[in-house]
Design an enzyme around this catalytic site. Structure first.
Site, PDB file in Angstrom:
ATOM      1  N   PRO A   2       0.862  -1.142   0.110  1.00 15.30           N
ATOM      2  CA  PRO A   2       0.180   0.117  -0.052  1.00 15.30           C
ATOM      3  C   PRO A   2       0.787   1.146  -0.109  1.00 15.30           C
ATOM      4  O   PRO A   2       1.976   1.297   0.587  1.00 15.30           O
ATOM      5  CB  PRO A   2      -0.668  -0.144   1.200  1.00 15.30           C
ATOM      6  CG  PRO A   2      -0.611  -1.556   1.757  1.00 15.30           C
ATOM      7  CD  PRO A   2       0.259  -2.055   0.807  1.00 15.30           C
ATOM      8  N   GLU A   3       0.844   2.164  -0.804  1.00 13.35           N
ATOM      9  CA  GLU A   3       1.097   3.442  -0.744  1.00 13.35           C
ATOM     10  C   GLU A   3       0.223   4.374   0.116  1.00 13.35           C
ATOM     11  O   GLU A   3      -0.631   3.995   0.855  1.00 13.35           O
ATOM     12  CB  GLU A   3       1.305   4.032  -2.224  1.00 13.35           C
ATOM     13  CG  GLU A   3       1.840   3.133  -3.221  1.00 13.35           C
ATOM     14  CD  GLU A   3       1.552   3.719  -4.702  1.00 13.35           C
ATOM     15  OE1 GLU A   3       1.761   5.083  -4.837  1.00 13.35           O
ATOM     16  OE2 GLU A   3       1.519   2.908  -5.612  1.00 13.35           O
ATOM     17  N   LYS A  54       4.862   5.586   3.868  1.00 16.47           N
ATOM     18  CA  LYS A  54       4.009   4.235   3.850  1.00 16.47           C
ATOM     19  C   LYS A  54       3.979   3.635   5.109  1.00 16.47           C
ATOM     20  O   LYS A  54       3.467   2.568   5.117  1.00 16.47           O
ATOM     21  CB  LYS A  54       4.331   3.583   2.776  1.00 16.47           C
ATOM     22  CG  LYS A  54       4.560   4.413   1.331  1.00 16.47           C
ATOM     23  CD  LYS A  54       5.054   3.455   0.306  1.00 16.47           C
ATOM     24  CE  LYS A  54       5.423   4.509  -0.987  1.00 16.47           C
ATOM     25  NZ  LYS A  54       6.027   3.848  -2.174  1.00 16.47           N
ATOM     26  N   ARG A 273      10.265  -1.220 -12.384  1.00 14.71           N
ATOM     27  CA  ARG A 273       9.006  -1.102 -11.988  1.00 14.71           C
ATOM     28  C   ARG A 273       8.116  -1.115 -13.159  1.00 14.71           C
ATOM     29  O   ARG A 273       8.542  -0.312 -14.305  1.00 14.71           O
ATOM     30  CB  ARG A 273       8.843  -0.026 -11.052  1.00 14.71           C
ATOM     31  CG  ARG A 273       9.507  -0.099  -9.736  1.00 14.71           C
ATOM     32  CD  ARG A 273       9.465  -1.236  -9.050  1.00 14.71           C
ATOM     33  NE  ARG A 273       8.032  -1.520  -8.540  1.00 14.71           N
ATOM     34  CZ  ARG A 273       7.536  -1.191  -7.241  1.00 14.71           C
ATOM     35  NH1 ARG A 273       8.142  -0.316  -6.756  1.00 14.71           N
ATOM     36  NH2 ARG A 273       6.404  -1.320  -6.874  1.00 14.71           N
TER      37      ARG A 273
END
Length: 283
Positions: A2-3, A54, A273
């Site tokens: 999760p960001e 985060k 990414r």
DNA sequence: TTCAATGTTTAGAC
DNA sequence: GGTCTAAACATTGA
């Protein structure tokens, strides 16, 4: 994990659900994920839940802090006495939605009014017990939160220019410069700014930097409004999914038509990414 | 069988 | 010192 929007969503729920409760027990099923001594926090009351980048921070009544990082697949689920937790509903076969505790539940907190489960399929996440100085050290290398007053356009330009030879998507995800942006929202911010993720920072004009800066907060705020993005693992505190993926313009939408111009969304690998972008809208 | 997945860190090359 | 890439962490699922 999760960001920022996902962790912020969990933080807000935790503040409603568990603040004021006492940590009566901690069951550590896998010590790989637990850094510290249980007895340092047993019996302490949870005073406040905060977020930094985060990470989640539980401020305890005895001066200690619990610091959590969910990394890619961590979950924090709360099952209150009235069993409002809905994990398990609808997709009983999925490991992501099994009712905890299950084989991916590694830490269990017993509170006054329920259980808090820390699940992590890939076991990249962790929990640390820290005192005030330890917490300071942990957050010292992080850049400002985007809603802090010091996160100004002037700061943003200076920070970006420190990585002038790096691709703009990579720099947006650099936690030491800006706290909280990850792979999903870097793609979404750059789509809104109409900038290709592969552009080098030094090639960006002042006005292009301005447009990126101006889109950071709105994109993150919209995601928070929808409870974050659930790809597979991420869940809100009650087990429900975040809804933002339906609103995403590019993330996870490669080979689908751009919502603005119908051009096929492309995917490229940037610094290891996935980057998703519209080759027509973004320049 | 191979590849990709919300993150971060580290080693090695240039 | 900067920056790039690949790999590592561990697991599932397409």
């Amino acid at each position: 994990m999760p960001e920022l929007p996902e962790v912020e969503t969990i933080k807000r729920s935790l503040n409603k659900a568990i603040v004021g409760q006492t940590i009566n027990d901690i069951e550590v099923r896998d010590y790989k994920l637990f850094r510290g001594k249980r007895h340092d926090v047993l019996g302490a009351k949870i005073e406040e839940i905060e977020r930094r980048a985060k990470m989640l921070i539980w401020k305890l009544s005895n001066g200690k802090y619990l610091l959590f990082h969910l990394k890619m697949t961590g979950q924090m689920l709360y099952d209150s006495e009235d069993h409002k937790l809905i994990a398990g509903g609808g997709h009983p076969d999925s490991v992501y939605l099994k009712k905890p505790p299950h084989e991916f539940t590694h830490i269990i907190f017993t509170l006054d009014k329920g259980h808090l489960y820390f699940n992590d399929l890939r076991k990249f996440g962790w929990i640390k017990i820290l005192d005030e100085n330890g917490l300071k050290d942990e957050v010292a290398k992080l850049g400002p939160e985007v809603d802090w007053p010091e996160f100004t356009f002037k700061y943003f330009v200076t920070a970006m220019n420190r990585k002038a030879k790096t691709k703009v998507k990579t720099v947006l995800m650099e936690q030491s410069l800006i706290a909280g942006i990850g792979n999903i929202y870097s793609d979404e911010i750059l789509f809104k700014a109409k900038i290709l993720p592969t552009r080098l920072v030094r090639e960006l004009s002042q006005s292009e930097l301005r447009v990126i800066f101006d889109n950071i907060k709105p994109v993150l705020e919209l995601a928070i409004k929808h409870g974050g993005t659930s790809l597979k693992d991420y869940r809100q505190l009650d087990g429900s999914q975040g809804d933002y993926l339906h609103f995403a313009n590019v993330y996870h939408r490669n080979d689908q038509p751009c919502k603005v111009c119908k051009t096929t969304i492309e995917r490229a690998v940037v610094n290891g990414r996935s980057a998703h972008f519209c080759p027509n809208c973004q320049k």
